[in-house]
Design a protein around this motif. Sequence first.
Motif: not given
Length: 498
Positions: A103-105, A43-44, A407-408, A48-53
């Motif tokens: 939210f991504s995490v 999840a972490t 739940y996703g 991180t990747l979602s933040k960069e995206l």
Amino acid sequence: MNSAIRLHTKEHIATIEHYKQALSLLSWDAKTSAPLNSQKQHATIQGTLSKELYLLQTDPAFAKELQHLQEQNLNQLQQKQVQYYWNIYQKLSAVPLEDYHQFSVLKASTHALWSQAREQNEFKLVEDNLQQLIHMLKRFAEYRNPHLAPYEQLLEEYEPDVSSETIDSLFQQIKDAILPLLTKIKCSSVTHDTSFLNKSFSIKNQQKLGKHLLTAIGYNFKSGQIGTTTHPFSAGIYSQDARLAVRYDEHNVKLAAFMFLHEGGHSIYNQQISSDLLDTGLGAYTSMGLHESQSLFWERIIGKHEGFWRNHAHLFKELEPAIYGDISFETLYYALNEVTPSLIRLQADDLTYLLHIIIRYELERDLFSDKLCVSDLPSAWNTKYEAYLGIKPETDRDGVLQDGHWYGGAFGYFPSYNLGFIYAAQLRESMIKDHPDFDEIISSQNLSLIADWQKQHIHQYGKLKTPKEILTSLSIGRIDAQPLINYLKKKYEGLYKL
């Protein structure tokens, strides 16, 4: 592309797409084979990747370039591409980075927690996380457009141009037709023996059956992979990597057979998108409703067709001769098409399936209009099942925890299943106009004609065409539930001699 889109912009877009592909691979791993103890770090990493995206998609220089390109003389692909990324920029830039990362995490960790809650049959384990997801989705909607209801915005994410008002009308039309038909079937003297479907069918042989069925419908194993998961899904990472995962139950071969066809239908769509669209942002399905139309077409229109099973019923006899050796084709065919209320959506027949989706739609609509509290969701679920299907779940696992979508964070997704079934029936009528021998094609085993038609009219375009443009190109017009109702009534009135 011509020189209107500069090299550095193309490279920026390709980088965005590579991050999406990496996240899809991580999600696939998390849902299929990742160790239990890896869930928190998974999840972490996804966060991180979602933040960069997010940073790539909201980059000010990129946004400025998109604005500039909107004023240029672009070809159709470039226009669609620029509009696609501009829409994403507007939606994402309205949401603070910290909120988006959180939210991504939360999505990744909640989905992992749902799997545990489902296994332990305890909704309370995931209730707080689910409440947080809903709260954040409402907040995002407020950021983006305070004048448009949150649930309308969620619906738009999955099926553009189809509002809750349209869905309400379509679903009411379905209820008005299906509920009386179910009553007639319940009163029918026709009964079907299905007991043999619940006898032991080894997982190994179910896997063999699945590979046979996927081969029959045209799934390309060189561009795909099969996994095992709690809840079946497909992962269209890109057209050369379209994976699917299913769930097995030794005493429910019917579940596996139709899940292979369903997820295979999704994956064939993904595989048949033009490779020219790779890394452009347009190399994906045009909408979730159209995507579901393709999976439901293979699962329920082809996969429940008499001609299809005349060619594949022998697999049951060959794989499990002790059970199926003396089962006639007619007995197997009727058993695979039996109509009976069930608690589990994935196991539902064609008629009650529609009601399973309507229940979920009404519940999530009420959650986002503050008519229903998350803590009351299990009891509300049970009440609706009793009202619509005459049955009531005794456990959370068979009730509110059976699907992983919510739940996703995938609220607004469920209506796409019924919209997809509606589209599938409309596309069937269009296909019959081009191939009047449609039933004979299914019986002939030459199913490549069907996949080729889908590729020609739908798949190859990815996001180049909207659902509305695809329907218009096929002279279908607007979305209409009547072809589906006509198809279902004719089929099941015949099977039950009504």
